[in-house]
Design a protein around this motif. Structure first.
Motif, mmCIF file in Angstrom:
data_model
loop_
_atom_site.group_PDB
_atom_site.id
_atom_site.type_symbol
_atom_site.label_atom_id
_atom_site.label_comp_id
_atom_site.label_asym_id
_atom_site.label_seq_id
_atom_site.Cartn_x
_atom_site.Cartn_y
_atom_site.Cartn_z
ATOM 1 N N MET A 1 0.841 -1.180 0.000
ATOM 2 C CA MET A 1 0.000 0.000 0.000
ATOM 3 C C MET A 1 0.890 1.249 0.000
ATOM 4 S SD MET A 1 -2.936 0.875 2.737
ATOM 5 C CE MET A 1 -3.261 2.538 3.172
ATOM 6 N N ALA A 2 0.616 2.168 -0.921
ATOM 7 C CA ALA A 2 1.412 3.390 -1.039
ATOM 8 C C ALA A 2 1.132 4.326 0.133
ATOM 9 C CB ALA A 2 1.110 4.089 -2.355
ATOM 10 N N ALA A 3 2.165 4.999 0.580
ATOM 11 C CA ALA A 3 2.025 5.957 1.673
ATOM 12 C C ALA A 3 1.262 7.183 1.183
ATOM 13 C CB ALA A 3 3.400 6.361 2.177
ATOM 14 N N GLU A 4 0.448 7.753 2.055
ATOM 15 C CA GLU A 4 -0.279 8.975 1.738
ATOM 16 C C GLU A 4 0.655 10.169 1.935
ATOM 17 O OE1 GLU A 4 -3.979 11.643 3.395
ATOM 18 O OE2 GLU A 4 -3.942 9.509 3.859
ATOM 19 N N VAL A 5 0.754 11.010 0.915
ATOM 20 C CA VAL A 5 1.622 12.179 0.962
ATOM 21 C C VAL A 5 0.775 13.405 1.260
ATOM 22 C CG1 VAL A 5 3.243 13.621 -0.339
ATOM 23 C CG2 VAL A 5 3.227 11.130 -0.672
ATOM 24 N N THR A 6 1.259 14.235 2.172
ATOM 25 C CA THR A 6 0.569 15.481 2.491
ATOM 26 C C THR A 6 1.556 16.637 2.360
ATOM 27 O OG1 THR A 6 1.018 15.254 4.857
ATOM 28 C CG2 THR A 6 -1.078 14.385 4.068
ATOM 29 N N LEU A 7 1.006 17.814 2.153
ATOM 30 C CA LEU A 7 1.782 19.041 2.057
ATOM 31 C C LEU A 7 1.488 19.854 3.295
ATOM 32 C CD1 LEU A 7 3.540 20.797 0.128
ATOM 33 C CD2 LEU A 7 1.405 21.811 -0.667
ATOM 34 N N ARG A 8 2.529 20.316 3.976
ATOM 35 C CA ARG A 8 2.314 21.132 5.165
ATOM 36 C C ARG A 8 3.534 22.000 5.439
ATOM 37 N NH1 ARG A 8 3.409 17.957 10.577
ATOM 38 N NH2 ARG A 8 4.944 16.509 9.811
ATOM 39 N N THR A 9 3.350 22.965 6.294
ATOM 40 C CA THR A 9 4.439 23.829 6.722
ATOM 41 C C THR A 9 4.860 23.399 8.113
ATOM 42 O OG1 THR A 9 3.593 25.643 5.389
ATOM 43 C CG2 THR A 9 5.129 26.215 7.142
ATOM 44 N N VAL A 10 6.169 23.233 8.307
ATOM 45 C CA VAL A 10 6.695 22.817 9.604
ATOM 46 C C VAL A 10 7.623 23.891 10.147
ATOM 47 C CG1 VAL A 10 6.497 20.353 9.086
ATOM 48 C CG2 VAL A 10 8.641 21.540 8.588
ATOM 49 N N GLU A 11 7.719 23.956 11.447
ATOM 50 C CA GLU A 11 8.640 24.868 12.126
ATOM 51 C C GLU A 11 9.989 24.168 12.281
ATOM 52 O OE1 GLU A 11 8.028 28.048 13.109
ATOM 53 O OE2 GLU A 11 6.120 27.806 12.050
ATOM 54 N N PRO A 12 11.085 24.929 12.338
ATOM 55 C CA PRO A 12 12.372 24.303 12.641
ATOM 56 C C PRO A 12 12.298 23.587 13.992
ATOM 57 C CG PRO A 12 12.674 26.588 11.957
ATOM 58 C CD PRO A 12 11.192 26.371 12.149
ATOM 59 N N THR A 13 12.963 22.456 14.097
ATOM 60 C CA THR A 13 12.960 21.662 15.320
ATOM 61 C C THR A 13 14.388 21.512 15.817
ATOM 62 O OG1 THR A 13 11.060 20.404 14.508
ATOM 63 C CG2 THR A 13 12.317 19.429 16.309
ATOM 64 N N PRO A 14 14.685 21.966 17.045
ATOM 65 C CA PRO A 14 16.050 21.821 17.573
ATOM 66 C C PRO A 14 16.446 20.345 17.694
ATOM 67 C CG PRO A 14 14.703 23.199 19.015
ATOM 68 C CD PRO A 14 13.788 22.606 17.998
ATOM 69 N N THR A 15 17.708 20.075 17.410
ATOM 70 C CA THR A 15 18.224 18.715 17.504
ATOM 71 C C THR A 15 19.611 18.719 18.135
ATOM 72 O OG1 THR A 15 19.130 18.876 15.262
ATOM 73 C CG2 THR A 15 16.951 17.851 15.492
ATOM 74 N N ALA A 16 19.974 17.579 18.699
ATOM 75 C CA ALA A 16 21.341 17.289 19.131
ATOM 76 C C ALA A 16 21.830 16.227 18.158
ATOM 77 C CB ALA A 16 21.371 16.763 20.557
ATOM 78 N N VAL A 17 22.951 16.495 17.463
ATOM 79 C CA VAL A 17 23.374 15.605 16.382
ATOM 80 C C VAL A 17 24.883 15.411 16.356
ATOM 81 C CG1 VAL A 17 21.430 16.312 14.911
ATOM 82 C CG2 VAL A 17 23.661 17.432 14.642
ATOM 83 N N VAL A 18 25.265 14.363 15.660
ATOM 84 C CA VAL A 18 26.633 14.195 15.186
ATOM 85 C C VAL A 18 26.528 14.313 13.668
ATOM 86 C CG1 VAL A 18 28.569 12.596 14.897
ATOM 87 C CG2 VAL A 18 27.405 12.756 17.103
ATOM 88 N N ALA A 19 27.341 15.193 13.092
ATOM 89 C CA ALA A 19 27.326 15.421 11.647
ATOM 90 C C ALA A 19 28.499 14.696 11.004
ATOM 91 C CB ALA A 19 27.407 16.914 11.352
ATOM 92 N N ALA A 20 28.290 14.259 9.760
ATOM 93 C CA ALA A 20 29.367 13.578 9.036
ATOM 94 C C ALA A 20 29.136 13.705 7.536
ATOM 95 C CB ALA A 20 29.429 12.108 9.419
ATOM 96 N N VAL A 21 30.214 13.603 6.817
ATOM 97 C CA VAL A 21 30.154 13.416 5.368
ATOM 98 C C VAL A 21 30.617 11.984 5.149
ATOM 99 C CG1 VAL A 21 31.037 14.139 3.130
ATOM 100 C CG2 VAL A 21 30.627 15.845 4.929
ATOM 101 N N THR A 22 29.785 11.185 4.501
ATOM 102 C CA THR A 22 30.064 9.764 4.370
ATOM 103 C C THR A 22 29.783 9.341 2.923
ATOM 104 O OG1 THR A 22 29.587 7.589 5.353
ATOM 105 C CG2 THR A 22 27.740 9.127 5.197
ATOM 106 N N THR A 23 29.687 8.065 2.703
ATOM 107 C CA THR A 23 29.262 7.531 1.413
ATOM 108 C C THR A 23 28.035 6.676 1.668
ATOM 109 O OG1 THR A 23 30.547 5.483 1.567
ATOM 110 C CG2 THR A 23 31.659 7.422 0.607
ATOM 111 N N TRP A 24 27.280 6.414 0.616
ATOM 112 C CA TRP A 24 26.102 5.561 0.790
ATOM 113 C C TRP A 24 26.521 4.136 1.160
ATOM 114 C CZ3 TRP A 24 21.977 7.844 2.047
ATOM 115 C CH2 TRP A 24 21.657 9.084 1.522
#
Length: 152
Positions: free
Chosen positions: A1-24
């Motif tokens: 079953m295909a996922a239902e796609v919706t269009l909406r506006t979202v606010e930025p959400t703060p995150t705690a992350v580790v960033a990286a440049v990697t390969t697939w």
């Protein structure tokens, strides 16, 4: 079953992350240690109240991929080692929720791709995944996939 796609506006959400440049090719083995590092920080060193029921996230900034792996938090904080304050983007997004085996997440991406290609919008930047809480009986996790858009 295909996922239902919706269009909406979202606010930025703060995150705690580790960033990286990697390969697939490297990404499948890279993301878990990155997420574990964020959780170690949140459980042991984070300012009190920084984490309150946020979800795991994966932000794909480009196709390289440049990624941010982490957790939703309530605000900014001082960097701690590789764990830095960031945010999920705000703006107009196409979004769909994947429900089912993780091996079929690509089906949700295909539904988003098809919807966007037939819409009056175009991709303008990053996309991200927000991982819901696991179902206690099945262990299944719903994943909200969001793609930042602009008018075509």
């Amino acid at each position: 079953m295909a996922a239902e796609v919706t269009l909406r506006t979202v606010e930025p959400t703060p995150t705690a992350v580790v960033a990286a440049v990697t390969t697939w090719e490297e990404f499948p083995s890279a993301w878990r240690p990155m997420l574990d590092e964020v959780w170690h920080f949140l459980r042991n060193e984070a300012p009190s109240g920084l984490y309150r029921n946020g979800h795991n996230i994966m932000l794909y900034k480009d196709a390289v991929p440049s990624v941010e792996i982490g957790v939703q938090v309530v605000g900014g904080f001082d960097s701690h080692g590789r764990v830095v304050a960031s945010s999920l983007p705000g703006g107009l997004v196409a979004t769909a929720t994947h429900t089912g085996p993780m091996a079929e997440l690509d089906l949700t991406y295909r539904a988003l791709d098809e919807w966007i290609s037939q819409s009056a919008y175009r991709r303008v930047g990053p996309h991200w995944e927000i991982y819901g809480d696991p179902d206690r009986s099945t262990g299944q996790v719903d994943v909200e996939v969001c793609w930042l858009l602009a008018a075509a």
